[in-house]
Write an enzyme that holds these catalytic residues in place. Structure first.
Site, PDB file in Angstrom:
ATOM      1  N   MET A   2     -32.204 126.800  -0.155  1.00  0.00           N
ATOM      2  CA  MET A   2     -31.268 125.765   0.152  1.00  0.00           C
ATOM      3  C   MET A   2     -29.824 126.153   0.020  1.00  0.00           C
ATOM      4  SD  MET A   2     -32.929 122.564  -1.324  1.00  0.00           S
ATOM      5  CE  MET A   2     -33.948 121.622  -0.471  1.00  0.00           C
ATOM      6  N   ASP A  86     -41.149 122.651   1.424  1.00  0.00           N
ATOM      7  CA  ASP A  86     -40.784 121.400   0.759  1.00  0.00           C
ATOM      8  C   ASP A  86     -39.385 120.954   1.199  1.00  0.00           C
ATOM      9  OD1 ASP A  86     -43.101 120.960  -0.671  1.00  0.00           O
ATOM     10  OD2 ASP A  86     -42.408 122.000  -2.476  1.00  0.00           O
ATOM     11  N   GLU A  87     -38.485 121.917   1.381  1.00  0.00           N
ATOM     12  CA  GLU A  87     -37.147 121.589   1.843  1.00  0.00           C
ATOM     13  C   GLU A  87     -37.192 120.971   3.244  1.00  0.00           C
ATOM     14  OE1 GLU A  87     -34.976 125.246  -0.584  1.00  0.00           O
ATOM     15  OE2 GLU A  87     -34.777 125.120   1.591  1.00  0.00           O
ATOM     16  N   VAL A  88     -37.982 121.565   4.122  1.00  0.00           N
ATOM     17  CA  VAL A  88     -38.071 121.039   5.488  1.00  0.00           C
ATOM     18  C   VAL A  88     -38.623 119.618   5.468  1.00  0.00           C
ATOM     19  CG1 VAL A  88     -39.153 121.312   7.746  1.00  0.00           C
ATOM     20  CG2 VAL A  88     -38.312 123.313   6.528  1.00  0.00           C
TER      21      VAL A  88
END
Length: 266
Positions: A2, A86-88
């Site tokens: 990130m 998880d970020e997406v």
């Protein structure tokens, strides 16, 4: 991975969250893209922390939520990281709930490989399926988030072009999506020519000569054009609405008035 504003310790409020797979692009494409964002004044949250816990941190989740726009740099090994996935997922959630803009970028990977989880993504997801055999919904949500993200308008960096050109264009695209206008290049040009005009004026005053005055006036005219271009950008006026008469006489004799005697540069 990130994004955080220039460094993890920075508390400066960011506009853009940058998601990327560190081992693929940290020292190459992503660093160049981040530098391009900084050049045009885009505050970016970029996380260079290599240590990860079992779950995505609350700090990163809040960083995604606070961003106006997220850029996802998909690369060959992006799918191997559950942190990236998880970020997406979080980014897509914010797109739905907060209206956040999302810009996918495909670096050294075909968009179809990401969308359909083929190639290196197929291998990565086969391992995820084994690891999370008791959590099939988790893996399916990752798949759904990838498909949704890759269906958005983005940038394919696999075309035969200079990387430096691509990152600059992405930066301009992001700036426009943030509803901002970049005039930093014009400010630098204006400052440079203003210094030149001052030097020319002092030179004319010390050595009066028509040629020296003409050089000064030519510089002043160029400054005015740059200032007009700056205003045009800020007002988002199309270039064809900012045209000037090519005939110098027309500028000096408009409606019978010699405007050059009225408007003088001091």
């Amino acid at each position: 991975m990130m994004a955080s504003s220039s460094s993890n310790n920075s508390q400066e409020r960011h506009e853009v969250f940058l998601s990327f797979r560190g081992e693929d692009t940290r020292k190459t494409f992503t660093s160049h893209l981040h530098a391009a964002f900084k050049r045009v004044g885009i505050n970016t949250y970029i996380d260079y922390n290599l240590e990860r816990g079992d779950e995505i941190s609350g700090t990163l989740l809040r960083a995604i939520e606070d961003a106006k726009l997220s850029v996802i740099v998909f690369s060959k090994n992006f799918g191997t990281s559950k942190w990236c996935l998880d970020e997406v997922k979080k980014i897509i959630d914010c797109k739905k709930t907060r209206g956040q803009s999302v810009v996918p970028v495909f670096y050294d990977i075909e968009p179809t490989c990401v969308r359909n989880q083929t190639g290196s993504f197929a291998t990565a997801f086969a391992r995820h399926e084994q690891r999370f055999v008791d959590k099939p919904n988790k893996v399916q949500k990752w798949r759904d988030a990838l498909r949704e993200a890759t269906n958005l308008s983005g940038w394919d960096c696999n075309i035969d072009r200079l990387e430096s050109e691509i990152v600059e264009e992405i930066a301009m695209d992001v700036l426009q999506k943030l509803n901002r206008v970049y005039v930093g290049d014009l400010d630098q040009e204006i400052a440079k020519y203003e210094q030149l005009a001052n030097h020319q004026m002092r030179y004319f005053q010390s050595t009066p000569h028509p040629a020296h005055w003409q050089n000064h006036q030519a510089t002043v005219k160029h400054i005015r054009k740059l200032q007009m271009e700056r205003h045009r950008r800020l007002l988002r006026i199309p270039p064809d609405m900012n045209s000037e008469p090519s005939d110098s006489n027309a500028n000096n004799d408009f409606y019978g008035v010699n405007w050059s005697n009225i408007f003088r540069y001091s």
